[in-house]
Design a protein around this motif. Structure first.
Motif: not given
Length: 245
Positions: A8-28
């Motif tokens: 929820e926090q990640f979505e609120n701060i537009s984290g996916a757009e900042k990080l990109g798909p690879v870094a987002s998968m890694l974080l999750i």
């Protein structure tokens, strides 16, 4: 619950757009691991395990993703024993971790590591890619904060000084190069320490000269008295008395 909260926090701060798909998968993947470990904020994983969880195939993609997570303040990390890396996760994405070495990634992990990989493959003379273990060793060299020129110069020197044990012998692992370069760094640091000590002594030249003159006068007096005693038969050799101050 932790994973849901962080998503929820990640979505609120537009984290996916900042990080990109690879870094987002890694974080999750790191969040899932933390949740399985009863919401531990400090977790330890090997690079291979994390790459398997996310489906990342190239070590360069993995490294770039990790560095993006550090850059945006979502994680911190350090090497642990063996191939494991300790990750410290930020559970409040609204307050990113401060990065004291903000510009380090662009120099250390992009320029230097790309240069090390290219130079190593060229010097090795076989294959087009490096192994995950080799890449981890390159990261250790990059963490030394060497200039690009110095890092590649010592890598070349490592290959030039290598002595084969048999005709087909060669350097087969970057770990050997890591040890060589770390030894070089240790030697240079020792030299720098010695030079600084010498400069410190020379900076007080007047005091040193005064001390030297005092020692010379004292030694002269002792030697004269020593000679008198020798003539009187007390000493057979002038070396019987130590006049070194």
């Amino acid at each position: 619950m932790l994973l849901q909260k962080l998503l929820e926090q990640f979505e609120n701060i537009s984290g996916a757009e900042k990080l990109g798909p690879v870094a987002s998968m890694l974080l999750i993947a790191l969040w899932r691991k933390a949740e399985k470990l009863q919401n531990q904020q400090l977790i330890s994983m090997s690079s291979n395990e994390l790459m398997m969880m996310t489906g990342i195939r190239k070590m360069s993609d993995f490294t770039n993703a990790i560095n993006r997570l550090v850059k945006f303040g979502y994680i911190r990390y350090k090497y642990s024993r063996g191939d494991d890396i300790q990750y410290y996760l930020n559970f409040n994405l609204y307050k990113p971790f401060k990065n004291p070495q903000k510009d380090k990634e662009s120099v250390t992990y992009k320029n230097v590591m790309d240069a090390l990989e290219k130079q190593y493959v060229q010097l090795r003379g076989s294959g087009m890619f490096v192994s995950p273990l080799d890449y981890e060793e390159m990261r250790k060299v990059a963490d030394l904060n060497l200039s690009l020129e110095q890092a590649t110069e010592w890598l070349i020197e490592c290959f030039e000084q290598y002595t084969p044990k048999y005709p087909a012998d060669s350097i087969r692992s970057f770990k050997y190069c890591t040890q060589f370069i770390m030894n070089k760094v240790a030697v240079e640091q020792a030299k720098e320490g010695a030079d600084n000590h010498g400069k410190s002594e020379r900076s007080d030249g007047q005091t040193n000269q005064t001390t030297i003159r005092k020692k010379a006068r004292a030694s002269s007096v002792v030697r004269r008295r020593q000679e008198e005693l020798r003539k009187e038969g007390f000493f057979r050799d002038l070396g019987d008395i130590n006049v070194n101050f």
